[in-house]
Design a protein around this motif. Structure first.
Motif, mmCIF file in Angstrom:
data_model
loop_
_atom_site.group_PDB
_atom_site.id
_atom_site.type_symbol
_atom_site.label_atom_id
_atom_site.label_comp_id
_atom_site.label_asym_id
_atom_site.label_seq_id
_atom_site.Cartn_x
_atom_site.Cartn_y
_atom_site.Cartn_z
ATOM 1 N N LYS A 1 0.076 -1.756 -1.007
ATOM 2 C CA LYS A 1 1.183 -0.905 -0.463
ATOM 3 C C LYS A 1 1.326 -1.247 1.047
ATOM 4 O O LYS A 1 0.729 -1.662 1.677
ATOM 5 C CB LYS A 1 0.655 0.636 -0.622
ATOM 6 N N GLY B 1 7.390 -0.286 0.793
ATOM 7 C CA GLY B 1 7.393 -0.719 -0.649
ATOM 8 C C GLY B 1 6.114 -0.988 -1.068
ATOM 9 O O GLY B 1 4.807 -0.626 -0.304
ATOM 10 N N ALA B 2 5.677 -2.243 -2.059
ATOM 11 C CA ALA B 2 4.427 -2.552 -2.233
ATOM 12 C C ALA B 2 4.737 -4.079 -2.836
ATOM 13 O O ALA B 2 5.945 -4.524 -3.046
ATOM 14 C CB ALA B 2 3.996 -1.893 -3.327
ATOM 15 N N LEU B 3 3.603 -4.865 -2.848
ATOM 16 C CA LEU B 3 3.533 -5.989 -3.466
ATOM 17 C C LEU B 3 2.571 -6.073 -4.509
ATOM 18 O O LEU B 3 1.419 -5.225 -4.594
ATOM 19 C CB LEU B 3 3.186 -6.989 -2.353
#
Lengths: 347, 91
Positions: free
Chosen positions: B14, B18-20
């Motif tokens: 996180k 956003g997030a990966l």
């Protein structure tokens, strides 16, 4: 051993009409070498490349438009339906060159290191080169080619970044790329003028925060530092393609890219004594790269989640500084050492 | 509750915006914007119903076109499946 397709040949012209202070190649200044490849040799080389999967040719320098057979070369590449990529200082683009290139739908990069002649000349030396480069962009745009402007960021021109972005947009460029100045070649003399890794990353984040949606601004920064929005848009995703390229120097020497100009240990052969196929298939340095990327990358790359897409970013630069191709990217290594490499991008 | 969870080979990270998602099996990183990250957490980590995820999105992003969001959620789940980032797990 299996080998990947050779997608792109990088042709480096040793000659240049400018003597830019940050140039990593250190080309000759308005000189022509007696050993330079003739057009017939270049043509033969392209044919050899096509047998290995070649689909594009990149022309660089020095200044590629100083090649004595540049117009013939462009026409030939169009006939062969090869994608043309050119990195130029823009000063020699005339209407004829622009019209020829228009047939090719090329990718052209032109250097503009400021929004005024004074700022541009800090790196380029010649104040007239600013107007000439601007005119070069305009000639391309008039021929429906929207080039990418390349801006090399340093301490003395960082105040001018916004204005240069505006200029590139207003001239009709498709994008602007902001480059970090490495410490290779002539740029070694700019130690006090280069931005630090921290400063460059800070500039990137400050620029991202302004969220300019009207024009594409690309920072030449490792993907580990890209904002989520940049990653989602898939911008800046290109690497140099090190597994699928070869560099050819003016005298026919073959290298992994232009690094052969300054690192003779990375010369892989010469087109006058080696076939391209024999180098591409059998050269030991290329075997090391293919076997080692990305799995054997060292340094912070070993732990980075982007290593498969980034491939160590610029292994030529790494070699120049460490003597090893796979030691891991130095920009990221410096960020990690100083404690600002993003933790979320590490395994 | 959905019957999907993030795959075993997947790492979720996180971030502020956003997030990966990193897939060890492929070495590929998939970035998610803030909405997609919210959906990912709601559906595949907290394993909430799509209806609940929809309600959350409507509140957070003040969305009015419910049908469009439903369609986006369905496409998101299909996309995550196609990328091999989620796997079925019994409810």
């Amino acid at each position: 051993m299996d080998y990947p397709p050779l997608r792109t040949l990088y042709f480096y012209n040793r000659n240049c009409n400018l003597r830019c202070r940050h140039c990593w190649i250190e080309p000759g200044f308005n000189e022509k070498g007696s050993e330079d490849l003739a057009f017939a040799e270049v043509r033969e080389l392209v044919f050899q490349g096509q047998a290995l999967g070649l689909d594009s040719v990149k022309l660089l320098g020095g200044e590629p438009l100083l090649l004595p057979y540049i117009r013939q070369f462009i026409d030939f590449l169009i006939v062969e339906q090869l994608k043309i990529l050119i990195e130029t200082n823009g000063t020699l683009i005339d209407d004829d060159i622009a019209a020829r290139l228009a047939e090719a739908n090329p990718f052209v990069s032109i250097s503009l290191d400021g929004s005024s002649a004074e700022t541009h000349a800090m790196l380029r030396g010649n104040p007239e080169s600013f107007d000439q480069a601007v005119a070069g962009v305009q000639k391309l745009v008039r021929n429906s080619i929207r080039p990418q402007v390349i801006f090399c960021l340093h301490k003395a021109n960082r105040h001018d970044l916004d204005e240069t972005v505006n200029l590139a947009r207003d001239l009709g460029a498709a994008s602007i790329k902001i480059n970090f100045i490495s410490d290779m070649g002539r740029a070694q003399g700019m130690a006090n003028e280069r931005l630090s890794v921290q400063e460059f990353v800070d500039m990137y984040h400050a620029f991202c925060a302004k969220s300019r949606d009207d024009f594409k601004v690309l920072f030449d920064i490792p993907p580990a530092f890209h904002s989520i929005s940049t990653l989602v848009r898939n911008e800046n995703a290109r690497t140099c393609g090190i597994r699928n390229i070869l560099g050819v120097l003016s005298n026919g020497d073959i290298s992994i890219c232009g690094i052969g100009n300054i690192e003779k240990e990375l010369l892989l052969g010469n087109v006058r004594s080696h076939s391209l196929a024999s180098v591409w298939k059998d050269n030991e340095t290329l075997r090391i790269i293919r076997a080692g990327l990305p799995g054997n990358l060292g340094g912070v790359c070993r732990r980075c989640i982007f290593k498969k897409t980034c491939m160590g970013r610029c292994i030529a630069n790494t070699y120049h500084r460490t003597g090893s191709l796979l030691d891991g990217d130095l920009f990221c290594g410096e960020a990690y050492r100083l404690g600002f490499f993003p933790e979320t991008r590490l395994l | 509750m959905t019957n999907f969870v993030l795959g075993d080979s997947v790492v979720y990270r996180k971030e502020a915006d956003g997030a990966l998602i990193y897939n060890h099996a492929t070495g590929i990183v998939t970035p998610l914007n803030a909405t997609a990250a919210y959906l990912c957490e709601s559906l595949f980590i907290n394993r909430e119903d799509p209806e609940k995820a929809l309600a959350g999105i409507k509140v957070r992003w003040r969305v009015t076109d419910e049908e469009a969001v439903k369609s986006d959620i369905a496409r998101f789940i299909i996309g995550m499946k196609q990328l091999g980032l989620i796997e079925e797990k019994g409810i």
